[in-house]
Design a protein around this motif. Structure first.
Motif, PDB file in Angstrom:
ATOM      1  N   SER A   1      42.945  75.336   7.401  1.00  0.00           N
ATOM      2  CA  SER A   1      44.365  75.518   7.709  1.00  0.00           C
ATOM      3  C   SER A   1      44.846  74.452   8.691  1.00  0.00           C
ATOM      4  O   SER A   1      44.060  73.752   9.339  1.00  0.00           O
ATOM      5  N   ALA A   2      46.178  74.403   8.825  1.00  0.00           N
ATOM      6  CA  ALA A   2      46.782  73.477   9.785  1.00  0.00           C
ATOM      7  C   ALA A   2      46.408  73.849  11.214  1.00  0.00           C
ATOM      8  O   ALA A   2      46.338  72.984  12.093  1.00  0.00           O
ATOM      9  N   GLN A   3      46.152  75.151  11.430  1.00  0.00           N
ATOM     10  CA  GLN A   3      45.769  75.580  12.786  1.00  0.00           C
ATOM     11  C   GLN A   3      44.454  74.941  13.205  1.00  0.00           C
ATOM     12  O   GLN A   3      44.303  74.522  14.353  1.00  0.00           O
ATOM     13  N   LYS A   4      43.479  74.883  12.290  1.00  0.00           N
ATOM     14  CA  LYS A   4      42.199  74.244  12.596  1.00  0.00           C
ATOM     15  C   LYS A   4      42.380  72.762  12.923  1.00  0.00           C
ATOM     16  O   LYS A   4      41.729  72.223  13.833  1.00  0.00           O
ATOM     17  N   LEU A   5      43.300  72.116  12.197  1.00  0.00           N
ATOM     18  CA  LEU A   5      43.564  70.699  12.465  1.00  0.00           C
ATOM     19  C   LEU A   5      44.190  70.536  13.856  1.00  0.00           C
ATOM     20  O   LEU A   5      43.830  69.628  14.608  1.00  0.00           O
ATOM     21  N   ASP A   6      45.121  71.439  14.202  1.00  0.00           N
ATOM     22  CA  ASP A   6      45.768  71.382  15.520  1.00  0.00           C
ATOM     23  C   ASP A   6      44.748  71.605  16.640  1.00  0.00           C
ATOM     24  O   ASP A   6      44.810  70.959  17.692  1.00  0.00           O
ATOM     25  N   GLU A   7      43.828  72.536  16.408  1.00  0.00           N
ATOM     26  CA  GLU A   7      42.804  72.816  17.414  1.00  0.00           C
ATOM     27  C   GLU A   7      41.900  71.596  17.625  1.00  0.00           C
ATOM     28  O   GLU A   7      41.533  71.258  18.759  1.00  0.00           O
ATOM     29  N   ALA A   8      41.547  70.933  16.525  1.00  0.00           N
ATOM     30  CA  ALA A   8      40.703  69.740  16.630  1.00  0.00           C
ATOM     31  C   ALA A   8      41.435  68.623  17.366  1.00  0.00           C
ATOM     32  O   ALA A   8      40.843  67.905  18.192  1.00  0.00           O
ATOM     33  N   GLN A   9      42.732  68.483  17.093  1.00  0.00           N
ATOM     34  CA  GLN A   9      43.519  67.450  17.760  1.00  0.00           C
ATOM     35  C   GLN A   9      43.678  67.759  19.248  1.00  0.00           C
ATOM     36  O   GLN A   9      43.614  66.854  20.087  1.00  0.00           O
ATOM     37  N   ALA A  10      43.868  69.034  19.584  1.00  0.00           N
ATOM     38  CA  ALA A  10      44.001  69.428  20.991  1.00  0.00           C
ATOM     39  C   ALA A  10      42.705  69.165  21.754  1.00  0.00           C
ATOM     40  O   ALA A  10      42.729  68.749  22.918  1.00  0.00           O
ATOM     41  N   TYR A  11      41.571  69.396  21.070  1.00  0.00           N
ATOM     42  CA  TYR A  11      40.278  69.157  21.719  1.00  0.00           C
ATOM     43  C   TYR A  11      40.075  67.665  21.996  1.00  0.00           C
ATOM     44  O   TYR A  11      39.523  67.270  23.025  1.00  0.00           O
ATOM     45  N   VAL A  12      40.568  66.829  21.072  1.00  0.00           N
ATOM     46  CA  VAL A  12      40.492  65.381  21.273  1.00  0.00           C
ATOM     47  C   VAL A  12      41.279  64.983  22.521  1.00  0.00           C
ATOM     48  O   VAL A  12      40.797  64.226  23.375  1.00  0.00           O
ATOM     49  N   LYS A  13      42.485  65.508  22.655  1.00  0.00           N
ATOM     50  CA  LYS A  13      43.328  65.166  23.812  1.00  0.00           C
ATOM     51  C   LYS A  13      42.697  65.650  25.118  1.00  0.00           C
ATOM     52  O   LYS A  13      42.759  64.973  26.145  1.00  0.00           O
TER      53      LYS A  13
END
Length: 255
Positions: free
Chosen positions: A104-116
Protein backbone atom coordinates in the motif's frame (compact mmCIF):
# COMPACT_ATOMS: atom_id res chain seq x y z
CA UNK A 1 64.66 107.59 28.33
CA UNK A 2 66.32 104.19 28.49
CA UNK A 3 65.04 103.79 32.02
CA UNK A 4 61.51 104.57 30.82
CA UNK A 5 61.70 101.93 28.09
CA UNK A 6 62.98 99.50 30.67
CA UNK A 7 59.90 100.09 32.81
CA UNK A 8 57.64 99.59 29.79
CA UNK A 9 59.39 96.33 28.84
CA UNK A 10 59.12 95.08 32.41
CA UNK A 11 55.42 95.97 32.44
CA UNK A 12 54.80 94.10 29.21
CA UNK A 13 56.68 91.08 30.54
CA UNK A 14 54.66 91.16 33.76
CA UNK A 15 51.39 91.34 31.84
CA UNK A 16 52.52 88.40 29.71
CA UNK A 17 53.35 86.33 32.76
CA UNK A 18 50.00 87.11 34.37
CA UNK A 19 48.14 86.39 31.14
CA UNK A 20 49.98 83.09 30.68
CA UNK A 21 49.20 82.09 34.24
CA UNK A 22 45.50 82.86 33.80
CA UNK A 23 45.19 81.24 30.38
CA UNK A 24 43.49 77.83 30.60
CA UNK A 25 46.02 75.12 29.94
CA UNK A 26 45.27 72.04 27.86
CA UNK A 27 44.54 68.80 29.67
CA UNK A 28 46.37 65.80 28.26
CA UNK A 29 44.37 62.58 28.40
CA UNK A 30 46.12 59.23 28.12
CA UNK A 31 44.35 56.22 26.67
CA UNK A 32 45.27 53.13 24.72
CA UNK A 33 44.72 51.37 21.44
CA UNK A 34 42.18 48.53 21.58
CA UNK A 35 41.65 45.86 18.92
CA UNK A 36 38.58 43.68 19.14
CA UNK A 37 39.50 40.18 20.30
CA UNK A 38 37.51 37.08 19.35
CA UNK A 39 37.73 33.68 21.00
CA UNK A 40 37.87 30.58 18.79
CA UNK A 41 36.25 27.71 20.69
CA UNK A 42 34.79 24.32 19.73
CA UNK A 43 31.18 23.12 19.93
CA UNK A 44 32.27 19.62 20.92
CA UNK A 45 34.74 18.21 23.42
CA UNK A 46 38.02 16.69 22.30
CA UNK A 47 41.78 16.93 22.48
CA UNK A 48 43.79 19.33 20.37
CA UNK A 49 45.14 17.30 17.47
CA UNK A 50 46.91 19.96 15.39
CA UNK A 51 47.51 23.70 15.59
CA UNK A 52 48.01 25.53 12.31
CA UNK A 53 48.60 29.03 13.69
CA UNK A 54 50.74 30.56 16.42
CA UNK A 55 50.91 33.94 18.14
CA UNK A 56 51.58 36.73 15.68
CA UNK A 57 50.45 34.76 12.62
CA UNK A 58 48.18 36.55 10.15
CA UNK A 59 45.06 34.57 9.30
CA UNK A 60 42.24 34.95 6.81
CA UNK A 61 38.54 34.50 7.47
CA UNK A 62 37.70 30.81 7.06
CA UNK A 63 41.32 29.68 7.43
CA UNK A 64 41.85 26.41 9.33
CA UNK A 65 43.61 27.11 12.62
CA UNK A 66 43.19 23.87 14.62
CA UNK A 67 41.73 20.37 14.60
CA UNK A 68 40.36 18.22 17.42
CA UNK A 69 40.68 14.51 18.10
CA UNK A 70 37.29 13.13 19.21
CA UNK A 71 37.15 9.37 18.51
CA UNK A 72 33.76 8.96 20.20
CA UNK A 73 32.19 11.43 17.80
CA UNK A 74 33.82 9.78 14.78
CA UNK A 75 32.57 6.38 15.93
CA UNK A 76 29.04 7.74 16.44
CA UNK A 77 29.07 9.26 12.96
CA UNK A 78 30.07 5.91 11.45
CA UNK A 79 27.41 4.16 13.54
CA UNK A 80 24.68 6.55 12.34
CA UNK A 81 25.56 6.00 8.69
CA UNK A 82 24.55 2.31 8.78
CA UNK A 83 20.80 2.92 9.45
CA UNK A 84 20.82 5.61 6.77
CA UNK A 85 22.13 3.23 4.13
CA UNK A 86 19.72 0.49 5.24
CA UNK A 87 16.77 2.91 5.09
CA UNK A 88 17.63 3.87 1.51
CA UNK A 89 17.84 0.23 0.42
CA UNK A 90 14.53 -0.57 2.13
CA UNK A 91 12.87 2.39 0.46
CA UNK A 92 14.01 1.22 -2.99
CA UNK A 93 12.58 -2.25 -2.40
CA UNK A 94 9.27 -0.93 -1.03
CA UNK A 95 9.00 1.47 -3.97
CA UNK A 96 9.39 -1.43 -6.42
CA UNK A 97 6.71 -3.39 -4.58
CA UNK A 98 4.44 -0.34 -4.50
CA UNK A 99 4.87 0.19 -8.26
CA UNK A 100 3.96 -3.46 -8.74
CA UNK A 101 0.81 -3.04 -6.65
CA UNK A 102 2.04 -5.38 -3.92
CA UNK A 103 2.16 -2.96 -0.98
CA UNK A 104 0.00 0.00 0.00
CA UNK A 105 0.87 3.68 -0.21
CA UNK A 106 1.08 3.71 3.58
CA UNK A 107 4.03 1.29 3.51
CA UNK A 108 5.76 3.52 0.97
CA UNK A 109 5.16 6.59 3.18
CA UNK A 110 6.55 4.76 6.20
CA UNK A 111 9.68 3.78 4.28
CA UNK A 112 10.15 7.37 3.09
CA UNK A 113 9.67 8.73 6.63
CA UNK A 114 12.29 6.29 7.93
CA UNK A 115 14.73 7.55 5.29
CA UNK A 116 14.21 11.15 6.42
CA UNK A 117 14.62 10.20 10.06
CA UNK A 118 17.89 8.36 9.55
CA UNK A 119 19.19 11.10 7.25
CA UNK A 120 18.42 13.72 9.89
CA UNK A 121 20.26 11.76 12.58
CA UNK A 122 23.27 11.09 10.36
CA UNK A 123 23.46 14.71 9.14
CA UNK A 124 23.30 16.01 12.72
CA UNK A 125 26.17 13.75 13.75
CA UNK A 126 28.22 14.69 10.71
CA UNK A 127 27.71 18.38 11.48
CA UNK A 128 29.38 17.82 14.84
CA UNK A 129 32.21 15.94 13.14
CA UNK A 130 32.67 19.05 11.01
CA UNK A 131 33.07 21.03 14.24
CA UNK A 132 36.29 19.11 14.92
CA UNK A 133 38.00 21.62 12.63
CA UNK A 134 38.27 25.19 13.88
CA UNK A 135 38.43 28.18 11.54
CA UNK A 136 39.23 31.85 11.98
CA UNK A 137 36.01 33.93 11.98
CA UNK A 138 37.75 37.07 10.65
CA UNK A 139 40.80 38.39 8.88
CA UNK A 140 43.23 39.19 11.66
CA UNK A 141 46.14 38.17 13.80
CA UNK A 142 46.46 35.39 16.36
CA UNK A 143 47.09 37.02 19.73
CA UNK A 144 47.12 33.99 22.00
CA UNK A 145 47.21 30.21 21.82
CA UNK A 146 45.38 29.08 24.94
CA UNK A 147 45.56 25.30 24.52
CA UNK A 148 48.43 23.29 23.13
CA UNK A 149 48.44 20.02 21.21
CA UNK A 150 47.18 17.14 23.34
CA UNK A 151 45.29 19.34 25.80
CA UNK A 152 41.56 18.87 26.33
CA UNK A 153 39.19 21.38 24.77
CA UNK A 154 35.60 21.82 25.91
CA UNK A 155 32.68 23.66 24.29
CA UNK A 156 32.83 27.38 24.93
CA UNK A 157 36.45 27.28 26.11
CA UNK A 158 38.83 29.31 23.95
CA UNK A 159 41.51 27.41 22.04
CA UNK A 160 42.95 30.48 20.30
CA UNK A 161 42.17 34.18 20.29
CA UNK A 162 42.32 36.32 17.19
CA UNK A 163 42.49 40.11 16.88
CA UNK A 164 40.06 41.57 14.35
CA UNK A 165 42.48 44.10 12.87
CA UNK A 166 39.64 45.79 10.97
CA UNK A 167 37.93 46.78 14.23
CA UNK A 168 40.33 49.14 16.03
CA UNK A 169 39.73 52.11 18.32
CA UNK A 170 41.37 54.22 21.00
CA UNK A 171 39.81 54.30 24.46
CA UNK A 172 40.02 57.11 27.02
CA UNK A 173 38.66 57.29 30.57
CA UNK A 174 37.20 60.78 30.83
CA UNK A 175 36.08 62.57 33.96
CA UNK A 176 32.44 63.61 33.88
CA UNK A 177 33.09 67.35 33.98
CA UNK A 178 35.19 67.06 30.80
CA UNK A 179 32.41 65.39 28.76
CA UNK A 180 31.16 68.67 27.24
CA UNK A 181 34.33 68.58 25.13
CA UNK A 182 33.31 65.26 23.55
CA UNK A 183 30.45 64.75 21.11
CA UNK A 184 29.51 61.64 19.15
CA UNK A 185 30.75 61.70 15.55
CA UNK A 186 33.08 64.58 16.40
CA UNK A 187 36.56 64.50 14.91
CA UNK A 188 39.55 64.56 17.27
CA UNK A 189 43.30 64.46 16.69
CA UNK A 190 45.10 61.70 18.58
CA UNK A 191 48.82 61.19 18.99
CA UNK A 192 50.22 57.66 19.11
CA UNK A 193 53.73 58.09 20.58
CA UNK A 194 54.83 54.69 19.27
CA UNK A 195 54.22 55.98 15.74
CA UNK A 196 55.97 59.33 16.19
CA UNK A 197 54.99 62.88 17.09
CA UNK A 198 52.30 63.33 14.44
CA UNK A 199 48.60 63.36 15.31
CA UNK A 200 46.02 61.30 13.42
CA UNK A 201 42.33 61.98 12.75
CA UNK A 202 39.84 59.88 14.71
CA UNK A 203 36.06 60.05 15.08
CA UNK A 204 34.26 59.59 18.40
CA UNK A 205 31.91 56.61 18.11
CA UNK A 206 31.07 55.67 21.70
CA UNK A 207 30.51 57.40 25.04
CA UNK A 208 29.39 55.35 28.02
CA UNK A 209 29.57 55.42 31.82
CA UNK A 210 32.10 53.18 33.46
CA UNK A 211 31.29 50.98 36.46
CA UNK A 212 30.24 52.63 39.71
CA UNK A 213 33.69 51.91 41.13
CA UNK A 214 35.23 54.29 38.59
CA UNK A 215 34.60 57.66 40.21
CA UNK A 216 36.70 60.67 41.11
CA UNK A 217 36.24 61.27 44.82
CA UNK A 218 35.34 64.83 45.79
CA UNK A 219 35.88 66.74 49.01
CA UNK A 220 32.43 66.76 50.58
CA UNK A 221 33.30 69.58 52.95
CA UNK A 222 33.65 71.88 49.93
CA UNK A 223 30.15 71.04 48.72
CA UNK A 224 31.35 69.05 45.71
CA UNK A 225 30.02 65.71 44.43
CA UNK A 226 31.48 62.51 43.08
CA UNK A 227 32.37 62.75 39.39
CA UNK A 228 31.78 59.59 37.42
CA UNK A 229 34.18 58.31 34.79
CA UNK A 230 33.06 57.74 31.22
CA UNK A 231 34.71 55.73 28.49
CA UNK A 232 35.16 57.58 25.21
CA UNK A 233 36.08 55.61 22.11
CA UNK A 234 37.28 56.96 18.78
CA UNK A 235 38.00 55.11 15.55
CA UNK A 236 40.69 56.08 13.02
CA UNK A 237 39.57 57.87 9.87
CA UNK A 238 42.43 56.41 7.85
CA UNK A 239 44.10 53.05 7.58
CA UNK A 240 46.73 52.60 10.27
CA UNK A 241 48.19 49.11 9.86
CA UNK A 242 50.94 49.81 12.39
CA UNK A 243 48.53 50.21 15.30
CA UNK A 244 49.12 47.54 17.92
CA UNK A 245 47.05 46.43 20.88
CA UNK A 246 47.86 48.43 24.01
CA UNK A 247 49.75 51.30 22.37
CA UNK A 248 49.49 54.58 24.27
CA UNK A 249 47.16 57.22 22.83
CA UNK A 250 47.27 60.92 23.81
CA UNK A 251 44.49 63.48 23.38
CA UNK A 252 44.63 67.17 24.31
CA UNK A 253 41.50 68.81 25.71
CA UNK A 254 41.33 72.59 25.86
CA UNK A 255 38.93 73.72 28.64
Amino acid sequence: MKKRYGYIAAGILLIGIITYGCWPRAILLQGEVVIRQLNISPRIAGRIDELFAREGDRVQKGQKVATLYAPDMVAKAAHDQAPRELAHKSYVRVKELYDGGVVSAQKLDEAQAYVKQTEGTADATMSFVGEMTLYSPVDGEISNVVLERGEFAAPGISVLTVLDTADVWVSFNVREDLLPHFKLQERVNVQIPALGKNTYPFRITYISKQGDYAVWSATKTRGEFDLKTFEVRAKPLQEMPDLRQGMTALLSVHP
